[in-house]
Design a protein around this motif. Sequence first.
Motif: not given
Length: 394
Positions: A11, A80, A76, A333, A27
């Motif tokens: 994202g 995100i 994902r 993350k 990323y």
Amino acid sequence: MFSGFLLSLVGIREDILRQAPSDRARYLSMGAILLATACVAAVAATFAVRMALRAPLPLALLVGIGWGVLILTLDRMMVIGMNRQKGRWRTALMVAPRIVLAVLLGAVVSTPIVLQIFDREIQAQIKVEQSKNETDYQRDLATDPAYQTIPDLETKVAELSAIASRDPAVIDRNPAVRQAQDAYDAASATLDEAAKAETCERAGWNCENSTGVEGIGEAARAAMDARQRAQEVVDQKKVILDKAKADAKAAEDINAVAAQAELQRIQPELDRLRAARDAKTIDYRAKSENSDGLAARLDALDALSAASPSINRMRWVLWATFLAIELLPVLFKLLQMSGAPTLYERLSDLADQSDERAASARIAQEENRIALARELDADRDYLEARERRRSESL
């Protein structure tokens, strides 16, 4: 192009990332982790479909790819959706459901791969279990009340078939015939001895209890009389034996008719029981041959783990490894969120704030336009109403 695809998985806005080139590798790595996790999930699903459904490889690959896309979408979404929160408790509440979901997905993904790695050992254990189950099945089948009459019926059918076939051996086994046969054999043996003694006396041979004088003397005549009496006894015994055989044959003919009728009565029942037993056995063996799905493999792996500590350790190490692979996106993350905001994140926040102000300005402008339009509509309605009243007064 491929790097753009990886960044889109996470994202990332490339227009902002161009202003923070130092964050690009970070990323890209996260996007690669997401893609690798989805590939592992696709492989695991392919194995699972092959094991559970015995699907052909093309179909299993198609299902595996679909599952990989689904896992990629879920990962994902989780990555995100994880944003920095004010306060540890808010961060914990936001992260906890995602970690739980990642653990569940990791368990689902890692299990088929672990089963495939231990496939040889599992197949051997499944065969052992099938052999044990076959032994138990045969024992239970032998004691099943529905089929316990089969051995007795088989014995009865064999006996009736022998009688119905009029086997001469059956006549020879008749007690009266055997008794008459023994008497006849004994009389024949006596006749043979008497004939031998007569020959010795007439020829003058030095046989046991013979005179050794050649010619027909008193001893020879006595031997001839003894042979004659023995012959008469043999003839009598032969008549008795023939009569016993005739009586036995007549009785066997009657028994053969009765046996044939009884055989026609019980043979269908025996055939029915045999067919039911064989159908049950065929059904059991068909199920047994196909009992190597996921559940059977898991049971076999549990048995192997209980019997071998080394297999048990390796099993859980592999399971934890693939579970960790599935957890990597969320953990990556989370680690990123635990540190200071990156340049990209600060730029992204500024861009979001700018976008929010611009959106707020557009919303305020639209609201003002709508309010002005309502005022104009109200004025027009007022003027139209006043004009109608003036026309009516005239």
